[in-house]
Design an enzyme around this catalytic site. Sequence first.
Site, PDB file in Angstrom:
ATOM      1  N   ASP A 274      34.425  33.160  35.248  1.00 18.24           N
ATOM      2  CA  ASP A 274      34.204  32.498  36.536  1.00 18.24           C
ATOM      3  C   ASP A 274      32.898  32.987  37.150  1.00 18.24           C
ATOM      4  O   ASP A 274      32.564  34.178  37.089  1.00 18.24           O
ATOM      5  CB  ASP A 274      35.376  32.783  37.473  1.00 18.24           C
ATOM      6  CG  ASP A 274      35.216  32.096  38.821  1.00 18.24           C
ATOM      7  OD1 ASP A 274      34.614  31.004  38.863  1.00 18.24           O
ATOM      8  OD2 ASP A 274      35.665  32.662  39.829  1.00 18.24           O
ATOM      9  N   GLU A 277      32.723  36.055  39.355  1.00 15.33           N
ATOM     10  CA  GLU A 277      32.731  37.397  38.781  1.00 15.33           C
ATOM     11  C   GLU A 277      31.331  37.911  38.479  1.00 15.33           C
ATOM     12  O   GLU A 277      31.174  39.055  38.057  1.00 15.33           O
ATOM     13  CB  GLU A 277      33.559  37.400  37.488  1.00 15.33           C
ATOM     14  CG  GLU A 277      35.031  37.133  37.694  1.00 15.33           C
ATOM     15  CD  GLU A 277      35.701  38.226  38.499  1.00 15.33           C
ATOM     16  OE1 GLU A 277      35.549  39.395  38.132  1.00 15.33           O
ATOM     17  OE2 GLU A 277      36.374  37.906  39.501  1.00 15.33           O
ATOM     18  N   ASP A 307      40.125  33.939  36.683  1.00 13.83           N
ATOM     19  CA  ASP A 307      38.791  34.518  36.519  1.00 13.83           C
ATOM     20  C   ASP A 307      38.269  34.403  35.095  1.00 13.83           C
ATOM     21  O   ASP A 307      37.050  34.387  34.885  1.00 13.83           O
ATOM     22  CB  ASP A 307      38.808  35.995  36.936  1.00 13.83           C
ATOM     23  CG  ASP A 307      39.112  36.174  38.414  1.00 13.83           C
ATOM     24  OD1 ASP A 307      38.600  35.364  39.214  1.00 13.83           O
ATOM     25  OD2 ASP A 307      39.862  37.096  38.772  1.00 13.83           O
ATOM     26  N   GLU A 333      43.660  36.770  35.539  1.00 13.67           N
ATOM     27  CA  GLU A 333      43.259  36.975  36.935  1.00 13.67           C
ATOM     28  C   GLU A 333      42.951  38.460  37.111  1.00 13.67           C
ATOM     29  O   GLU A 333      43.819  39.310  36.902  1.00 13.67           O
ATOM     30  CB  GLU A 333      44.371  36.544  37.890  1.00 13.67           C
ATOM     31  CG  GLU A 333      44.096  36.819  39.354  1.00 13.67           C
ATOM     32  CD  GLU A 333      43.088  35.860  39.971  1.00 13.67           C
ATOM     33  OE1 GLU A 333      42.543  36.190  41.046  1.00 13.67           O
ATOM     34  OE2 GLU A 333      42.848  34.786  39.374  1.00 13.67           O
ATOM     35  N   ARG A 334      41.711  38.776  37.472  1.00 16.14           N
ATOM     36  CA  ARG A 334      41.288  40.176  37.610  1.00 16.14           C
ATOM     37  C   ARG A 334      41.302  40.584  39.077  1.00 16.14           C
ATOM     38  O   ARG A 334      40.780  39.876  39.928  1.00 16.14           O
ATOM     39  CB  ARG A 334      39.888  40.345  37.026  1.00 16.14           C
ATOM     40  CG  ARG A 334      39.241  41.697  37.302  1.00 16.14           C
ATOM     41  CD  ARG A 334      37.895  41.801  36.598  1.00 16.14           C
ATOM     42  NE  ARG A 334      37.141  42.971  37.046  1.00 16.14           N
ATOM     43  CZ  ARG A 334      36.072  42.927  37.827  1.00 16.14           C
ATOM     44  NH1 ARG A 334      35.602  41.765  38.238  1.00 16.14           N
ATOM     45  NH2 ARG A 334      35.452  44.033  38.189  1.00 16.14           N
TER      46      ARG A 334
END
Length: 551
Positions: A274, A277, A307, A333-334
């Site tokens: 993404d 990020e 992400d 997802e981070r």
Amino acid sequence: MAAPVRLGRKRPLPACPNPLFVRWLTEWRDEATRSRRRTRFVFQKALRSLRRYPLPLRSGKEAKILQHFGDGLCRMLDERLQRHRTSGGDHAPDSPSGENSPAPQGRLAEVQDSSMPVPAQPKAGGSGSYWPARHSGARVILLVLYREHLNPNGHHFLTKEELLQRCAQKSPRVAPGSARPWPALRSLLHRNLVLRTHQPARYSLTPEGLELAQKLAESEGLSLLNVGIGPKEPPGEETAVPGAASAELASEAGVQQQPLELRPGEYRVLLCVDIGETRGGGHRPELLRELQRLHVTHTVRKLHVGDFVWVAQETNPRDPANPGELVLDHIVERKRLDDLCSSIIDGRFREQKFRLKRCGLERRVYLVEEHGSVHNLSLPESTLLQAVTNTQVIDGFFVKRTADIKESAAYLALLTRGLQRLYQGHTLRSRPWGTPGNPESGAMTSPNPLCSLLTFSDFNAGAIKNKAQSVREVFARQLMQVRGVSGEKAAALVDRYSTPASLLAAYDACATPKEQETLLSTIKCGRLQRNLGPALSRTLSQLYCSYGPLT
């Protein structure tokens, strides 16, 4: 002697052209005000609109051209006008004489939604306010479901794939780009003309939809014979369905007319990062440097959910500028600990998990990254640990904890290489949005297993956060702002009461405040079908039934 001044004749002000309608609306507004019903606002807006209209109206149905006049209110006016004429009053509704009688109590709740705009006027012979255009996807869907309803050997419902196939059979030649963006199927669901049940979804006609579909068939000159009572009709008796309508339905479902198929050796697996990020301060640019150092094939693009995802990209596309891409069934997802803390406080934590579960990908990873000291955060460590545990145990996510951004990049590199090995030798094919994938089907019976995946464009378009929303969707989001109302509980509530107006009407129908407090307590929620409970039901009744400020 000076000539006398000649004054022009003063034009008299016109009298009220619709005094009976004004009188009745005033009565209904005053009665709703005395009984503290919210319909008083509907009557007030309709009254204001009627007073501005300079021409006489002969019936309540004619008042539909005015703003804030819906089906329920027009029907009330016609019934009151009929009673007025039966009792010996003037036949013209614009006559000043009238009968003072109370408003029919049974109709007050019907105008809760009468201020909603009417999307289309009915044609001759049609009843109701909605009549889909001839070249619209909604008309095609209704007729196809009507044929299935008439089929004595059918199930009276169709899955989304079957629905698309039936529409494509009616018009196999669809011009590229002829689809319009209006979501026909979603519109019919919101109008309560089509019912969606089960998982995978099954679509059938509601009683209102069946009535409208029958009128559509009659208006097109279709009898019971040429409407078709079986799944296969003779070639000479098929109903011509416009190509644009079929393409519109396909566009709404997020599928291509020709499914994309990638055989082994025709694609490569790469990581999509993404763009969020990679921008901003801190350690975000460091992530890309670590991925490059680990020789991870990746690309940066805008992702509307998650992400990190992985795509199978066509290696020898016909259009090099637009290669075909299929999204693998994994999403990450981070969250750094400080970001996790702030997302729990402002409510993003629940919303993001809810959107991840609806994104169409089944294998969801929640990557929790350590950052600084836990004691410097706004929430205690026990709260963060409980949130992460709930994400794994209750929501079904795979939770991975890393020490820093370098370890996160190493984990992404490991996942990328693992997915490259996992999908090696597989044939990948696109599937429609909303249908379940089968990544493991045929793994033991075929040397070239088939995987059905979403295209990247369908995946990203279906996850748009700020797309146009229906009243039902906005109502669900509003309910989720109440403490204790999760996504599953909000979904159960809107399944019972799809709009705020329907919920308020149910509250108005309660005899006592105690009954209002327990109205929602027995609604079944979630996979375990537990009751919503009296405490949350009381909170919602206080929110929607309090006329003064909340304390």
